[in-house]
Design an enzyme around this catalytic site. Sequence first.
Site, PDB file in Angstrom:
ATOM      1  N   THR A   1       0.863  -1.179   0.000  1.00 53.88           N
ATOM      2  CA  THR A   1       0.000   0.000   0.000  1.00 53.88           C
ATOM      3  C   THR A   1       0.903   1.233   0.000  1.00 53.88           C
ATOM      4  OG1 THR A   1      -1.724  -1.159   1.232  1.00 53.88           O
ATOM      5  CG2 THR A   1      -1.831   1.247   1.205  1.00 53.88           C
TER       6      THR A   1
ATOM      7  N   LYS B   1      -7.355   1.191  -2.738  1.00 55.29           N
ATOM      8  CA  LYS B   1      -6.895   0.545  -1.494  1.00 55.29           C
ATOM      9  C   LYS B   1      -7.014   1.498  -0.313  1.00 55.29           C
ATOM     10  CE  LYS B   1      -5.150  -2.255   1.455  1.00 55.29           C
ATOM     11  NZ  LYS B   1      -3.754  -2.707   1.472  1.00 55.29           N
TER      12      LYS B   1
ATOM     13  N   LYS C   1     -33.548  14.398  13.987  1.00 57.55           N
ATOM     14  CA  LYS C   1     -34.190  14.143  15.279  1.00 57.55           C
ATOM     15  C   LYS C   1     -33.552  12.955  15.975  1.00 57.55           C
ATOM     16  CE  LYS C   1     -37.459  11.483  15.384  1.00 57.55           C
ATOM     17  NZ  LYS C   1     -37.626  10.010  15.604  1.00 57.55           N
TER      18      LYS C   1
END
Length: 300
Positions: free
Chosen positions: A101, A176, A244
């Site tokens: 990576t 990735k 809400k």
Amino acid sequence: MTQGRPRTVAVVGTGRMGSAMAEAIRKEGFELRVYSRTPAKAAELVERGALLFPTPAAAVEGADVVITSLVDDRSGEAVVSGQHGILAGMRPGAVHAGATTVSPPFANELAARHLAAGSRYVAGPVVGRRDLAAAHRLTTLAAGDAADIEYVRPVLESYGAVKVIGEHHGMANTVKLIVNFITVSWLELMSEVYAFGEKNELDAELVHDTLVWVFDRPGLRNYAAAMRDRNWDDAGFELSTGFKDVQLMLDAAAASQAPLPYADLIRSKMVTLLAKGLEKKDWAVIAEVARGAAGLDSLL
């Protein structure tokens, strides 16, 4: 274009993930050459028949495919460059598949440097844990020239599926990063949910079962499609009602002294959207805030 089927594979980096991938490659019958900065980490691979070399250049010499499994851009640069680096040792036409990576710009840079040197590059970061390699269940996100991807496919499929992202190398690394961002965001979300549940006397097993149930529901996939199409008009849950509920979450968090930072962030974004009169839109319209912050066209 590279022809034929690869026979010899060099794996550079035999840490936890690299060694698991290398073993899966070896079991598929490829001739395996390895380089490790710490030779002891490759000892088991050598015992099983892999050849260990003293430098990255020596390991990749004569290899058809080179797989790198390292840590980051810096470690990648360290094994690619110099007289003992991958670029110096790869034969013309051989393909380097980068499983690390790394940053998208570094992936693009590697592709250009390989092209100039006569070799080829496929960006191939993997998704999954090391134990999935032996079960052929890692996923490679592949980007690069289509012929190069097909050439290395038999090697990549040694440890799992191949998902082709496109021809632009950095795209695989961007995807990735998206996968890892989703994962770490889930980790943060789940950590807040577990703490909130415990402070409100819910058993951890019940919280776990609730998380699994929510993740398995088709609603998340439907919201992904709504964001892709920017379809906020088919409101399954209006922003005003969602606001809400988020306020109720924050009230309960304050009462139990279990902070929910995600809910605070979401409420702030919802207030911005409500101020624009978007209360009748689906609450997935929160995506427009991120678009605006990124300088993209948005409803803000």
